[in-house]
Design a protein around this motif. Sequence first.
Motif, PDB file in Angstrom:
ATOM      1  N   UNK A  72       0.827  -1.206   0.000  1.00 61.18           N
ATOM      2  CA  UNK A  72       0.000   0.000   0.000  1.00 61.18           C
ATOM      3  C   UNK A  72       0.863   1.259   0.000  1.00 61.18           C
ATOM      4  N   UNK A  73       0.500   2.199  -0.858  1.00 60.04           N
ATOM      5  CA  UNK A  73       1.282   3.429  -0.981  1.00 60.04           C
ATOM      6  C   UNK A  73       0.785   4.544  -0.071  1.00 60.04           C
ATOM      7  N   UNK A  74      -0.447   4.437   0.405  1.00 55.21           N
ATOM      8  CA  UNK A  74      -1.028   5.499   1.237  1.00 55.21           C
ATOM      9  C   UNK A  74      -0.410   5.443   2.619  1.00 55.21           C
ATOM     10  N   UNK A  75       0.178   6.546   3.036  1.00 56.14           N
ATOM     11  CA  UNK A  75       0.876   6.614   4.314  1.00 56.14           C
ATOM     12  C   UNK A  75      -0.038   6.218   5.468  1.00 56.14           C
ATOM     13  N   UNK A  76       0.532   5.463   6.422  1.00 58.21           N
ATOM     14  CA  UNK A  76      -0.212   5.074   7.615  1.00 58.21           C
ATOM     15  C   UNK A  76      -1.077   3.855   7.445  1.00 58.21           C
ATOM     16  N   UNK A  77      -0.801   3.045   6.405  1.00 51.26           N
ATOM     17  CA  UNK A  77      -1.627   1.875   6.103  1.00 51.26           C
ATOM     18  C   UNK A  77      -0.955   0.592   6.565  1.00 51.26           C
ATOM     19  N   UNK A  78      -1.765  -0.281   7.187  1.00 52.45           N
ATOM     20  CA  UNK A  78      -1.343  -1.629   7.540  1.00 52.45           C
ATOM     21  C   UNK A  78      -2.312  -2.604   6.909  1.00 52.45           C
ATOM     22  N   UNK A  79      -1.787  -3.631   6.243  1.00 50.83           N
ATOM     23  CA  UNK A  79      -2.634  -4.643   5.620  1.00 50.83           C
ATOM     24  C   UNK A  79      -2.816  -5.809   6.585  1.00 50.83           C
ATOM     25  N   UNK A  80      -4.075  -6.197   6.797  1.00 49.07           N
ATOM     26  CA  UNK A  80      -4.401  -7.348   7.636  1.00 49.07           C
ATOM     27  C   UNK A  80      -4.700  -8.515   6.715  1.00 49.07           C
ATOM     28  N   UNK A  81      -3.858  -9.539   6.746  1.00 54.19           N
ATOM     29  CA  UNK A  81      -4.021 -10.646   5.807  1.00 54.19           C
ATOM     30  C   UNK A  81      -4.440 -11.946   6.488  1.00 54.19           C
ATOM     31  N   UNK A  82      -3.831 -12.276   7.612  1.00 57.28           N
ATOM     32  CA  UNK A  82      -4.079 -13.563   8.263  1.00 57.28           C
ATOM     33  C   UNK A  82      -4.868 -13.373   9.557  1.00 57.28           C
ATOM     34  N   UNK A  83      -5.650 -14.398   9.898  1.00 63.89           N
ATOM     35  CA  UNK A  83      -6.398 -14.381  11.160  1.00 63.89           C
ATOM     36  C   UNK A  83      -7.125 -13.055  11.333  1.00 63.89           C
ATOM     37  N   UNK A  84      -7.956 -12.729  10.346  1.00 60.27           N
ATOM     38  CA  UNK A  84      -8.595 -11.415  10.305  1.00 60.27           C
ATOM     39  C   UNK A  84      -9.458 -11.153  11.537  1.00 60.27           C
TER      40      UNK A  84
END
Length: 201
Positions: free
Chosen positions: A100-112
């Motif tokens: 993700x290019x948008x500052x301050x973003x974390x991607x939640x992928x596992x064990x949502x």
Amino acid sequence: MTQITVDGVVQGNGGASDEDRRGGFERGGWALGRGDHETVAFINQTYQRADAFLLGRRTYELFARSWGSLTVRDVPGWEPVLRALNTRPKYVASATLADPAWSGTTVLTDELATAIAALKAEPGGELQVHGSGTLIRWLLENDLVDEMTLIVSPLVLGQGTRLFPDAGPDLALDLVESRVDSKGVAIQVYRPAGRPQYPTA
């Protein structure tokens, strides 16, 4: 919080991007200019209360392309939304978003479910979801919604993706706030209240 029509459509409320046209949808932008100044103020105040945002991938990418690239001069009347989205943490529920290019973003992928429950348990204010119909349905199915605000435009679109599926789980709701603005847009705030009760034979 999501904008919705009387017939339950949430697709393409803000414009006619390629993403909004999926499935042959041709009626994008249906929410633009619908609410009055009180509804705009309500939306701005809601965004200001957020400590963080949780978004589905489609909504995240739409927001990143628009809110993530605009300045306060570009969005008169919507500055609080712009500031909140660009300064507060953003979490994206996605198995496909890698960088993700948008500052301050974390991607939640596992064990949502576990990750979202942990975010909700952190001290502070609100973890808000905006748009993100697929994510909202999943959150409801997993008992991860504390409150839901529907901004209902007085329209029947007759096409488009609906918030609630034809064969989804059932859910009772407690209405905690309701108002209608001068243009007929209704704001309804609900809290989930378990399963509905049905008459026995």
